[in-house]
Scaffold this active site. Structure first.
Site, mmCIF file in Angstrom:
data_model
loop_
_atom_site.group_PDB
_atom_site.id
_atom_site.type_symbol
_atom_site.label_atom_id
_atom_site.label_comp_id
_atom_site.label_asym_id
_atom_site.label_seq_id
_atom_site.Cartn_x
_atom_site.Cartn_y
_atom_site.Cartn_z
ATOM 1 C CE LYS A 2 -3.922 1.988 2.564
ATOM 2 N NZ LYS A 2 -4.822 1.822 3.729
ATOM 3 C CB SER A 33 -8.074 3.645 2.646
ATOM 4 O OG SER A 33 -7.258 3.069 3.640
ATOM 5 C CB SER A 69 -8.358 0.859 5.604
ATOM 6 O OG SER A 69 -9.100 2.032 5.441
#
Ligand code: GLN
Length: 490
Positions: A79, A154, A178
């Site tokens: 990420k 996210s 997330s």
């Protein structure tokens, strides 16, 4: 089926038998990225050359007699809020569009020491604020199961990459859901460890008392392997727990006889869609046939989790994001009259709408005169929520709940209505407030869309979580199911 569609442990077995090379795995991943990422857009940055070079180096070591470790040669996507030395780390924000960290996050060094191959950096909601990856400052990501739907957020890029065979495993971060929510939307496994189990050093801070890095994988075994690789005490993170961790693969046993599984009644009220409810009820029935004792339980302060979270997380964010001033990092307005004008212009242009909303909410909740009424009150509520879980765990070993109220929603459906968007995390937020571990595993499909089942554990109860998730996974038949877009290119 191509190499990029296998799990890490399956690829490891093939590597050990010398049937394939690390380079073969890597090439398969980048072939898939080239075929699909134009449509899915899981990645912000792809590093094919470096990855292939590393793969060849590792192959060389193996040919000279080195035995491959459990994650050797496994392509992992990261990420884009986790710092990678020399590799752009943007948090999907224009304000960090050109930020190249001078150091690695602890988790990156740990993955390197396991000889993992990093494939690139994945898309996300800007600074991890959001639930759909539509808040990315660059572009949205599509759900591999239905391109007109969101992958969740996210960590939407990481979830989509794992689902589509564009990475074998990925790292995400979870502040209020997330990792688990996008894992549920994309049909993969996502685990948020106990607060303090995985070092946050080098994770770009959103809400420091809630943030945790965790694995996103195709199955529970891979989640255990990744957790083995990344957890552990780190002196560079003052909130890291100084304890020894077990080998998490020892919990991968298909036996939950006598395990007490709590069903919190507040997680099964109006907001829950019938299709998700049906799958969770089926999951509960499955656990019961496997010998678990199902216990009804209660978490009375559940309704207050969302308001408390949306005071605490923005409060911390407003402070953490003060460092983006155009001086030390990223974007700087070069047409400013003076230094204050430079701060204002850099921040106004660099941050997106949701990030600005959080900074305003957080600054308001922390400001003199409002602090007691909002922020301090939210901290007290946080304690009540923590106590709810402690009380529930007196009578059960794990809790089961939906991960999300609905399957993946359509792009554009919630983006103009922040409150509705915030509601997509109602079943995940409280876990972060209480610092507990939780895992989302695929529970089945409705109308072609994956639905996730969440298990919540006691502090440092990752082992029990893995055991129940593994047993549940063994009894289900979703494994090996691939998104239609992947079937088309095979
Ligand atoms: N969706 C939640 C938020 O917007 C949680 C985000 C996260 O876990 N990073 O804050």
């Amino acid at each position: 089926m191509e190499l990029c569609d296998y799990t890490a442990h399956e690829l490891h077995d093939m590597l050990v038998r010398r049937e394939i090379s690390c380079e073969d795995i890597c090439r398969s991943i980048f072939k898939r990225i080239k075929l699909l990422d134009k449509k899915i857009k899981a990645y912000i940055t792809v590093i094919e050359e470096e990855a292939l070079m590393r793969a060849r180096d590792i192959d060389q070591e193996i040919s000279q007699g080195a035995e491959p470790g459990p994650l050797t040669g496994i392509p992992v996507a990261i990420k884009d809020n986790i710092c990678t030395e020399g590799l752009r780390t943007t948090c999907a924000s224009k304000i960090l569009h050109n930020f190249v960290p001078p150091y690695n996050a602890t988790v990156i060094n740990k993955l390197h020491s396991q000889k993992v191959i990093i494939t690139g950096k994945t898309n996300m909601d800007e600074f991890a604020m959001g639930s759909s990856t539509e808040n990315s400052g660059f572009f949205p990501t599509s759900n591999p199961w239905a391109l007109d739907r969101v992958p969740g957020g996210s960590s939407g890029g990481s979830a989509a990459a794992v689902a589509a065979g564009e990475a074998i495993c990925a790292l995400g971060s979870d502040t209020g859901g997330s990792i688990r929510q996008p894992a549920a939307f994309c049909g993969v496994v996502g685990m948020k460890p106990t607060y303090g189990a995985v070092s946050r050093f080098g994770l770009v801070a959103f809400a420091s008392s809630l943030d945790q890095i965790g694995p996103m994988t195709r199955d529970v075994t891979d989640a255990a392997l990744m957790l083995n690789a990344i957890c552990g005490h780190d002196r560079w993170d003052s909130t890291s727990i100084p304890t020894d961790y077990p080998d998490f693969t020892t919990f991968l046993v298909d036996d939950i006889k006598g395990l007490r599984v709590g069903v919190p009644k507040e997680y099964f009220t109006e907001g829950l869609s019938p299709e998700v409810r049906e799958i969770i009820e089926k999951a509960i029935a499955t656990l019961e046939t496997l010998g678990a004792n199902i216990v009804e339980t209660t978490l009375p302060h559940t309704d207050y989790a969302l308001p408390a979270y949306y005071l605490i997380a923005p409060g911390e964010a407003s402070s953490n994001l003060a460092r983006y001033d155009g001086v030390r990092y990223g974007y700087r307005a070069d047409d400013a009259d003076d230094v204050v004008d430079m701060f204002i212009k850099s921040r106004s242009r660099g941050f997106g709408d949701e990030v600005k909303r959080r900074i305003m909410l957080g600054s308001y909740a922390l400001s003199a005169g409002y602090y007691d009424a909002y922020y301090l009150k939210a901290l007290k509520v946080r304690t009540l929520i923590k106590r709810d879980f402690e009380a529930a765990f007196e009578n059960c070993d794990v809790l089961i709940s939906p991960t999300t109220p609905t399957p993946a929603f359509r792009k554009g459906e919630k983006i103009d209505d922040p409150l509705t968007m915030y509601m997509s995390d109602i079943y995940t937020l409280a876990v972060n407030l209480a610092g507990l571990p939780a895992i989302s595993v695929p529970g089945g499909f409705r109308n072609g869309l994956p639905v996730g089942v969440q298990f919540i554990g006691k502090p440092l109860g990752e082992g029990t979580l893995l055991r129940v998730a593994y047993s549940f996974e063994q009894s289900s038949n979703y494994r090996g199911k691939r998104p239609p877009i992947v079937e088309e290119v095979l």
